[in-house]
Design a protein around this motif. Structure first.
Motif, PDB file in Angstrom:
ATOM      1  N   PHE A 403       9.098  -4.099   7.809  1.00 15.48           N
ATOM      2  CA  PHE A 403       8.850  -4.188   9.243  1.00 15.48           C
ATOM      3  C   PHE A 403       7.335  -4.279   9.430  1.00 15.48           C
ATOM      4  O   PHE A 403       6.646  -3.312   9.722  1.00 15.48           O
ATOM      5  N   ASP A 404       6.824  -5.484   9.232  1.00 17.90           N
ATOM      6  CA  ASP A 404       5.384  -5.702   9.237  1.00 17.90           C
ATOM      7  C   ASP A 404       4.928  -6.259  10.582  1.00 17.90           C
ATOM      8  O   ASP A 404       5.704  -6.327  11.548  1.00 17.90           O
ATOM      9  N   ALA A 405       3.670  -6.667  10.650  1.00 21.32           N
ATOM     10  CA  ALA A 405       3.108  -7.144  11.911  1.00 21.32           C
ATOM     11  C   ALA A 405       3.839  -8.391  12.415  1.00 21.32           C
ATOM     12  O   ALA A 405       4.024  -8.557  13.626  1.00 21.32           O
ATOM     13  N   THR A 406       4.256  -9.271  11.507  1.00 17.65           N
ATOM     14  CA  THR A 406       4.965 -10.481  11.921  1.00 17.65           C
ATOM     15  C   THR A 406       6.317 -10.138  12.528  1.00 17.65           C
ATOM     16  O   THR A 406       6.716 -10.684  13.569  1.00 17.65           O
ATOM     17  N   THR A 407       7.026  -9.232  11.892  1.00 15.82           N
ATOM     18  CA  THR A 407       8.337  -8.825  12.399  1.00 15.82           C
ATOM     19  C   THR A 407       8.199  -8.133  13.752  1.00 15.82           C
ATOM     20  O   THR A 407       9.006  -8.356  14.664  1.00 15.82           O
ATOM     21  N   GLN A 408       7.178  -7.299  13.884  1.00 15.11           N
ATOM     22  CA  GLN A 408       6.952  -6.605  15.161  1.00 15.11           C
ATOM     23  C   GLN A 408       6.580  -7.592  16.259  1.00 15.11           C
ATOM     24  O   GLN A 408       7.056  -7.486  17.393  1.00 15.11           O
ATOM     25  N   LYS A 409       5.743  -8.569  15.922  1.00 15.48           N
ATOM     26  CA  LYS A 409       5.326  -9.543  16.930  1.00 15.48           C
ATOM     27  C   LYS A 409       6.500 -10.391  17.402  1.00 15.48           C
ATOM     28  O   LYS A 409       6.585 -10.751  18.589  1.00 15.48           O
ATOM     29  N   ASP A 410       7.404 -10.713  16.498  1.00 15.25           N
ATOM     30  CA  ASP A 410       8.591 -11.447  16.912  1.00 15.25           C
ATOM     31  C   ASP A 410       9.351 -10.668  17.977  1.00 15.25           C
ATOM     32  O   ASP A 410       9.803 -11.231  18.975  1.00 15.25           O
ATOM     33  N   LEU A 411       9.481  -9.363  17.800  1.00 18.33           N
ATOM     34  CA  LEU A 411      10.175  -8.520  18.777  1.00 18.33           C
ATOM     35  C   LEU A 411       9.419  -8.479  20.102  1.00 18.33           C
ATOM     36  O   LEU A 411      10.011  -8.689  21.168  1.00 18.33           O
ATOM     37  N   THR A 412       8.124  -8.214  20.041  1.00 24.15           N
ATOM     38  CA  THR A 412       7.373  -8.104  21.299  1.00 24.15           C
ATOM     39  C   THR A 412       7.322  -9.433  22.035  1.00 24.15           C
ATOM     40  O   THR A 412       7.409  -9.465  23.267  1.00 24.15           O
ATOM     41  N   ASP A 413       7.219 -10.536  21.305  1.00 29.83           N
ATOM     42  CA  ASP A 413       7.211 -11.849  21.959  1.00 29.83           C
ATOM     43  C   ASP A 413       8.525 -12.097  22.700  1.00 29.83           C
ATOM     44  O   ASP A 413       8.524 -12.576  23.845  1.00 29.83           O
ATOM     45  N   GLN A 414       9.630 -11.782  22.053  1.00 24.63           N
ATOM     46  CA  GLN A 414      10.929 -12.038  22.694  1.00 24.63           C
ATOM     47  C   GLN A 414      11.134 -11.139  23.905  1.00 24.63           C
ATOM     48  O   GLN A 414      11.577 -11.595  24.967  1.00 24.63           O
TER      49      GLN A 414
END
Length: 701
Positions: A403-414
């Motif tokens: 659960f890295d920065a890319t995975t977190q950003k995908d969540l926040t973007d959506q």
């Protein structure tokens, strides 16, 4: 999952949500290119990507701003040597850096202001810079709209015409209604099962006690997915089986008696027959309308806590593209709205839930649903989307183990997109399903600590964005016979995230060598707004300064403490600690003794091959597969990292790693494949396999 239930549910993701999950990977770069094309006055191209080490997914949308075109070819050059691996909704070929995408049969025509979209997976090394220009049908961007020419073909999609609501817009506070629904739970793989009855996919018959116990867990809403396909008669009346309808009414009644907000819908009907609407519009619409007419009549006098969802994960096969998909879903949603509102009783003001196409969160799909809701001018409408995480992480592929920065950003973007599109306009949003796609196999596909961090953050950010969430549970979470959670640690994290934040750490594992010198080990604390309170083993507090030190966010376990904790250093978990924080649930840290895993030679078949493995306390994170020339082997050949469980799986009790028939199905015959197994301790072990027909040989050298 196993058996019919597992196969059918997985098919659902492959047919519907797989494409949706890939689309949800796309993070807009905000790049728009104006291009002109033969027989077109102007157009634009939106190119967006989401990447991970060595791989990326791209989505390309062509919008025609001028005359209709029939047949298109989009060309561009990759500036950084990227390569295309696989594509959908277009035929994509490449010669060196030059790439050509041509339409497939169903999306050849793009009317004025119409769009065509396609996507592809690719690989990159060094850089993944976006193309700087595109050409449509051989004409490069001019940045202006030229004079129009006569259309080569008439537009293939008729304009959307929708009757106005049959009643005045009802008054209501949909935002407060949806807020009161938080949190929610799905009665999955039950009434939505494609089969004879609610037990067809392996879950027990629903009882009042089951619902009582779910309510006792703190859930305020329940989504009851229902597939009607096998429970109604033929055209023209499509009469619903009275016994089935009465059973649904019984369970809905139990849920309302428990105080739940209750959602019912048309569920797997979406991919069983509604998806044929592009080629069989009249039949689909007649069947859809007949079902909602009967459902509306059956429930019109029920509590206002009951609400209807028009269709689950709407999708359309062989459509002409995004524009037609939007038009068809708009027709379904508005027809549903008209029927329910006209049916009288409580349905005149009942809350109604409308999805995006595929229940995706990308901006174009959200904007389409916003247009429908605005057109209907009804305060008692709710938007819904689904969320199953960043695809590489959600299924554990392409190295998506953390659960890295890319995975977190995908969540926040959506979540940001649906918040900005709907919530800021006082249109509430229900995340009608959430979880991880890997859970459709079992909950161990994603490593425990990384899984917990995902759900901790999801609950927090959904609250920040005022989204009501409904956990997808097809029986893999709450045991409907014993009324116990199958993973109490996961459940504790999910429940805590509804109200507060919890501290976590960079890992929930500290590996200590089985032999040799023991040294201090460090973890990074993720405080998440909390304060660190200390470490505890059972009921015993560890001593700061002696057993551990804290410097900023760095937690270090001393060599002396680790020596005591591992004891005789038997392989595996020797001790478990709890990192305690000012709020939320503690963070478990396992102290593990290990040595590098040892693999042995083996023979077998493509249908049954296993590598004898001495794990020696370690745990498998992922596997790479490459040919001798360095190219990627096996499925998803745009990445060397293969999909956990689908292509390989550890068997810790059986002391083996299995390679699946799916893996060998895309391995070249006679070619030697080098496998690199990555373990959570940081150890890597190489192994070699060669397929010859249906026979497989595995060697350590």
């Amino acid at each position: 999952m196993a058996g019919t239930r597992g196969t059918t549910r997985r098919t659902r993701w492959r047919l519907g949500m797989f494409t949706g999950a890939l689309t949800m990977l796309l993070v807009s770069l905000g790049m728009t290119f104006a291009v002109s094309a033969h027989a077109a006055a102007g157009c634009k191209v939106d190119y967006s990507t989401n990447q991970w080490p060595g791989g990326f997914t791209a989505n390309v949308t062509v919008t025609n701003l001028g005359d209709p075109v029939n047949g298109w070819r989009l060309t561009w050059a990759f500036p950084s040597g990227q390569q295309v691996a696989q594509a959908w909704n277009a035929t994509v070929t490449a010669t060196g850096a030059n790439v050509t995408a041509t339409n497939v049969g169903y999306n050849a025509a793009i009317g004025t202001n119409g769009t065509a979209s396609f996507g592809f997976n690719g690989s990159w090394t060094g850089a993944n810079n976006a193309p700087t220009s595109f050409a449509l049908n051989g004409v490069t961007c001019t940045g202006s709209v030229g004079p129009t020419t006569p259309p080569t073909t008439p537009p293939t999609t008729p304009p959307v015409t929708t009757p106005p609501p049959t009643t005045p817009p009802p008054a209501g506070d949909a935002m407060a209604y949806v807020a009161a629904m938080q949190p929610g739970w799905n009665l999955g793989n039950t009434f939505d099962a494609v089969g004879a009855d609610e037990t067809a996919w392996g879950n027990p018959r629903v009882t009042q006690a089951q619902l009582d116990n779910i309510r006792a867990q703190g859930f305020n809403s329940i989504r009851i997915p229902i597939t009607w396909s096998n429970h109604h008669g033929p055209a023209p009346t499509y009469t619903i089986d009275p016994a089935w309808l009465n059973r649904i009414k019984e369970v809905v009644g139990w849920a309302l008696d428990d105080g739940f907000y209750v959602m019912i819908n048309l569920h797997h009907d979406s991919w069983q027959w509604i998806n044929t609407m592009p080629t069989d519009r009249t039949t689909v619409l007649n069947r859809y309308n007949a079902l909602w007419t009967q459902i509306s009549a059956a429930f019109k006098d029920h509590s206002p806590k009951l609400h209807f969802e028009s269709v689950n994960e709407p999708q359309f096969a062989n459509s002409s593209g995004d524009a037609q998909n939007a038009q068809l879903l708009n027709e379904l949603n508005t027809s549903f709205h008209r029927i329910v509102r006209a049916s009288g009783g409580g349905n005149a003001t009942r809350m109604l839930v409308l999805p995006t196409v595929y229940t995706q969160t990308d901006q174009a799909r959200a904007d389409e649903l916003l247009a429908t809701i605005t057109q209907l001018n009804d305060r008692n409408l709710i938007a819904t989307v689904h969320f199953y995480g960043y695809w590489p992480f959600s299924v554990n592929v392409a190295g998506g183990t953390r659960f890295d920065a890319t995975t977190q950003k995908d969540l926040t973007d959506q979540f940001d997109r649906v918040y900005n599109t709907f919530v800021t306009r006082n249109i509430p949003v229900i995340v009608g399903e959430y979880g991880l796609l890997g859970f459709d196999r079992h909950t161990g596909t994603i490593q425990q600590g990384e899984k917990l961090k995902f759900f901790e953050f999801l609950g927090h950010y959904a609250k920040q964005r005022r989204l009501t969430t409904q956990l997808w549970d097809n029986g893999q979470h709450f045991n409907r016979t014993t009324f116990q959670w199958r993973d109490p640690e996961l459940w504790a994290q999910i429940k805590s995230s509804w109200t507060t934040r919890s501290g976590t750490a960079s890992s929930d594992q500290v590996y200590v060598p089985r032999t040799g010198t023991i040294t201090a080990k460090s973890l990074t604390l993720n405080l998440n707004g909390t304060t660190f309170q200390g470490l505890r083993q059972g009921t015993t507090n560890l001593v700061q300064g002696t057993d551990y030190t804290v410097s900023g966010s760095q937690l270090t376990l001393t060599a002396s403490a680790l020596t005591r904790l591992v004891g005789n250093r038997a392989y595996g978990v020797n001790a478990s600690l709890q990192a305690r924080f000012s709020t939320g649930v503690p963070w478990r840290i396992d102290i593990i003794s290990h040595d590098p895993p040892v693999l042995s030679n083996a023979t077998g078949t493509t249908a049954a091959f296993a590598i004898p493995t001495q794990f020696r306390g370690d745990q498998l994170a992922t596997m790479e597969a490459k040919y001798a020339d360095g190219s990627n082997a096996g499925p998803h050949n745009w990445t060397s990292f293969k999909e956990f469980d689908v292509t390989f799986a550890p068997d810790y009790t059986g002391n083996r790693i299995t390679l699946t028939e799916t893996f060998f199905g895309e391995v070249n015959d006679g070619a030697r494949v080098t496998l690199t197994f990555h373990f959570w301790s940081g150890a890597t072990v190489t192994y070699h396999v060669t397929k010859s027909g249906s026979s497989v040989t595995g060697t350590t050298s």
